[in-house]
Motif scaffolding. Structure first.
Motif, PDB file in Angstrom:
ATOM      1  N   TYR A  38       0.801  -1.230   0.000  1.00 54.51           N
ATOM      2  CA  TYR A  38       0.000   0.000   0.000  1.00 54.51           C
ATOM      3  C   TYR A  38       0.830   1.274   0.000  1.00 54.51           C
ATOM      4  N   PHE A  46      -5.140  -0.831  -5.533  1.00 52.32           N
ATOM      5  CA  PHE A  46      -6.134  -1.555  -4.741  1.00 52.32           C
ATOM      6  C   PHE A  46      -7.532  -0.986  -4.989  1.00 52.32           C
ATOM      7  N   ILE A  49      -8.766  -2.499  -8.000  1.00 52.64           N
ATOM      8  CA  ILE A  49      -9.218  -3.887  -7.764  1.00 52.64           C
ATOM      9  C   ILE A  49     -10.672  -3.888  -7.288  1.00 52.64           C
ATOM     10  N   TYR A  55     -13.878  -8.982  -8.350  1.00 48.62           N
ATOM     11  CA  TYR A  55     -13.538  -8.810  -6.934  1.00 48.62           C
ATOM     12  C   TYR A  55     -14.836  -8.553  -6.152  1.00 48.62           C
ATOM     13  N   GLY A 159     -14.087  -4.508   4.588  1.00 53.04           N
ATOM     14  CA  GLY A 159     -13.306  -5.041   3.468  1.00 53.04           C
ATOM     15  C   GLY A 159     -12.608  -6.358   3.739  1.00 53.04           C
ATOM     16  N   SER A 160     -12.863  -6.962   4.884  1.00 54.49           N
ATOM     17  CA  SER A 160     -12.202  -8.212   5.289  1.00 54.49           C
ATOM     18  C   SER A 160     -10.687  -8.073   5.379  1.00 54.49           C
ATOM     19  N   SER A 161     -10.230  -6.875   5.765  1.00 57.09           N
ATOM     20  CA  SER A 161      -8.787  -6.704   5.959  1.00 57.09           C
ATOM     21  C   SER A 161      -8.286  -7.575   7.101  1.00 57.09           C
ATOM     22  N   ASN A 164      -6.229 -10.579   6.250  1.00 54.09           N
ATOM     23  CA  ASN A 164      -4.817 -10.519   5.862  1.00 54.09           C
ATOM     24  C   ASN A 164      -3.874 -10.841   7.024  1.00 54.09           C
ATOM     25  N   TYR A 203      -8.803 -13.059  -7.344  1.00 58.52           N
ATOM     26  CA  TYR A 203      -7.411 -12.762  -6.992  1.00 58.52           C
ATOM     27  C   TYR A 203      -6.441 -12.916  -8.162  1.00 58.52           C
ATOM     28  N   THR A 210      -4.758  -7.137 -10.289  1.00 54.75           N
ATOM     29  CA  THR A 210      -4.208  -7.714  -9.050  1.00 54.75           C
ATOM     30  C   THR A 210      -2.734  -8.074  -9.245  1.00 54.75           C
ATOM     31  N   PHE A 213      -0.871  -4.900  -8.822  1.00 58.73           N
ATOM     32  CA  PHE A 213      -0.895  -4.550  -7.392  1.00 58.73           C
ATOM     33  C   PHE A 213       0.168  -5.361  -6.638  1.00 58.73           C
ATOM     34  N   LEU A 249      -0.968 -15.144  -1.906  1.00 58.75           N
ATOM     35  CA  LEU A 249      -0.378 -14.436  -3.041  1.00 58.75           C
ATOM     36  C   LEU A 249       1.143 -14.543  -2.973  1.00 58.75           C
ATOM     37  N   GLU A 277       1.093 -12.142   0.509  1.00 54.15           N
ATOM     38  CA  GLU A 277      -0.175 -11.894   1.221  1.00 54.15           C
ATOM     39  C   GLU A 277      -0.931 -13.193   1.493  1.00 54.15           C
ATOM     40  N   SER A 279      -4.948 -14.174   2.496  1.00 57.39           N
ATOM     41  CA  SER A 279      -6.290 -13.609   2.629  1.00 57.39           C
ATOM     42  C   SER A 279      -7.202 -14.708   3.164  1.00 57.39           C
TER      43      SER A 279
HETATM   44  C1  AVI Z   1      -7.271  -5.616   1.687  1.00 57.06           C
HETATM   45  N1  AVI Z   1      -7.535  -7.029   1.579  1.00 57.06           N
HETATM   46  C2  AVI Z   1      -8.694  -7.402   2.346  1.00 57.06           C
HETATM   47  C3  AVI Z   1      -7.575  -7.528   0.205  1.00 57.06           C
HETATM   48  C4  AVI Z   1      -7.939  -9.044   0.194  1.00 57.06           C
HETATM   49  O1  AVI Z   1      -8.880  -9.396  -0.501  1.00 57.06           O
HETATM   50  O2  AVI Z   1      -7.302  -9.801   0.925  1.00 57.06           O
HETATM   51  C5  AVI Z   1      -6.265  -7.285  -0.501  1.00 57.06           C
HETATM   52  C6  AVI Z   1      -6.220  -7.866  -1.884  1.00 57.06           C
HETATM   53  N2  AVI Z   1      -5.238  -8.582  -2.363  1.00 57.06           N
HETATM   54  C7  AVI Z   1      -5.489  -8.919  -3.602  1.00 57.06           C
HETATM   55  N3  AVI Z   1      -6.688  -8.446  -3.927  1.00 57.06           N
HETATM   56  C8  AVI Z   1      -7.144  -7.783  -2.879  1.00 57.06           C
END
Ligand code: AVI
Length: 315
Positions: A38, A46, A49, A55, A159-161, A164, A203, A210, A213, A249, A277, A279
Motif C-alpha cells: 500500500y 487496490f 481492484i 472482486y 473489506g475483510s482486511s 490478511n 485474486y 491484481t 498490485f 499471493l 499476502e 487472505s
Molecule cells: C485488503 N484485503 C482485504 C484484500 C484481500 O482481498 O485480501 C487485498 C487484496 N489482495 C489482492 N486483492 C485484494
C-alpha cells in the motif's frame, strides 16, 4: 483537517521497516509483509481492484451496508467517534456519515500520503464533523492517541482486511480494538469461505490489475531498502490453501536472479516464490469464535443472499 503525528510515525518506523524487509527476504522461504503493497501507487491499484467485477468482496459488502443500513445504525447508535482502520479512500466510512452522525472521524492508514488527500476531500463536504487522520502501522500495535475523544469509539474495519492477518495477529488486533473502544463497538466486514473458482477469479483477474498490485510491492521495497528488484523478472501467482482456509499471493521468479541492497543480497532460482499476502476466509462460527476470544461478547450479523460476505457489529 488535523494531521496527528504522521511525521513522527514515519520517522520512527523507517529504520524498522528496512530491517523487517531484510529479515523477510533473507528467510529460507522469502516473504514481504502485505503492508508494503500500500504505497501511493499500490493504494490506487487496490482501489482499481475494488472496481473489478470479479472482486466480489467490495460490492457484496456495499450491498449489505445499504440493504441493512437502518438495522446497522440502530445497533450502533448515533454520535461518538468513528475510527476508520485502513481507511484508504474513506468512501466506505463516508457512506455511514449521514446515518451514524459521528461527532468526529479519525482515519488511520499505513499510507499517510494517500489518506491525507482523501480526508481533505471529505472535510469540505462535512464541516460539522471533526476530521483527523494518522499514518500508522497498526499491524503491530494499535494505539489511539489520547488526544482523540474519550467518548464512545466506533471502530470501523471493513473489506475483510482482518483476513490478511494470521489468527494470532488478528486476535491481537481485535483485542486491542476491544480494550480501546470506550464501551463502543466494532463494525467489521469479513469474507466467507466459498468455491475456488470465485476466489481464483477475484485474486487473478483477467485485466491483471491484481498482478500489477502484487508486483508493485517490489518497487515499494526498492524505495524502502534501496534494493534493485526488477519487476519484469517476476510474475503474480495465486494459490488456495484449503487446510488454512486462505488465498495466498506470491511473486514467482521467472529466471535465476540476484537482488542486492546496501550490505546484503539474495539469490532467487527460477520458480522460487516470495510470499506477499494471505487472505483468510472465515465461516460465521469461526469469526464469531475469534471475536469472542478477543473479548467481544455480543455480535449482530448481516450477510448477502449467496453467503459470500458477513458484516458484523461486535460489542
Ligand atoms: C485488503 N484485503 C482485504 C484484500 C484481500 O482481498 O485480501 C487485498 C487484496 N489482495 C489482492 N486483492 C485484494
Amino acid at each position: 483537517m488535523q494531521t496527528l503525528s504522521t511525521l513522527e510515525v514515519t520517522v520512527t518506523t523507517k529504520k524498522g521497516f528496512a530491517h523487517e524487509i531484510e529479515v523477510g527476504l533473507l528467510a529460507q522461504s522469502a516473504s514481504i509483509s502485505p503492508k508494503f503493497l500500500y504505497d501511493p501507487l499500490g493504494s490506487h491499484l487496490f482501489t482499481a481492484i475494488t472496481l473489478l467485477p470479479e472482486y466480489y468482496p467490495t460490492n457484496t459488502e456495499k450491498n449489505i451496508f445499504s440493504q441493512h443500513q437502518a438495522e446497522i445504525t440502530n445497533a450502533i447508535g448515533v454520535g461518538g467517534t468513528l475510527i476508520d482502520l485502513g481507511a484508504g479512500n474513506c468512501q466506505k466510512a463516508e457512506s455511514f456519515f449521514n446515518s451514524l452522525k459521528p461527532l468526529s472521524y479519525l482515519a488511520i492508514d499505513f499510507s499517510a500520503e494517500y489518506l491525507e488527500e482523501a480526508v481533505k476531500k471529505l472535510e469540505g463536504k462535512y464541516p460539522h464533523i471533526l476530521m483527523q487522520c494518522i499514518g500508522m502501522d497498526f499491524s503491530k500495535q494499535l494505539l489511539i492517541p489520547s488526544a482523540i475523544a474519550t467518548s464512545k469509539r466506533i471502530f470501523f474495519y471493513p473489506g475483510s482486511s482482518i483476513g490478511n492477518f494470521l489468527r494470532p495477529e488478528a486476535l491481537h488486533l481485535l483485542s486491542q480494538i476491544k480494550s480501546q473502544g470506550n464501551a463502543g463497538g466494532l463494525l467489521i466486514g469479513v469474507d466467507l469461505m466459498k468455491e475456488d473458482s470465485v476466489l481464483m477469479a477475484a485474486y487473478d483477474d483477467p485485466l491483471k490489475v491484481t498482478a500489477a498490485f502484487n508486483l508493485n510491492i517490489l518497487r515499494s521495497i526498492n524505495l524502502h531498502l534501496n534494493s534493485d528488484f526488477r519487476v519484469e523478472q517476476f510474475r503474480h501467482r495465486v494459490k488456495i490453501n484449503h487446510a488454512e482456509n486462505r488465498v495466498e499471493l506470491y511473486l514467482e521468479a521467472l529466471e535465476d536472479l540476484t537482488v542486492t541492497w546496501p550490505g546484503n543480497s539474495r539469490e532467487f532460482k527460477k520458480g522460487e516464490l516470495i510470499h506477499t499476502e494471505h487472505s483468510h476466509k472465515y465461516t460465521i462460527e469461526s469469526i464469531q469464535q475469534l471475536l469472542n476470544d478477543a473479548g467481544f461478547e455480543k455480535t449482530q450479523i448481516w450477510t448477502d443472499p449467496k453467503n459470500y460476505f458477513a458484516v458484523i457489529y461486535a460489542q
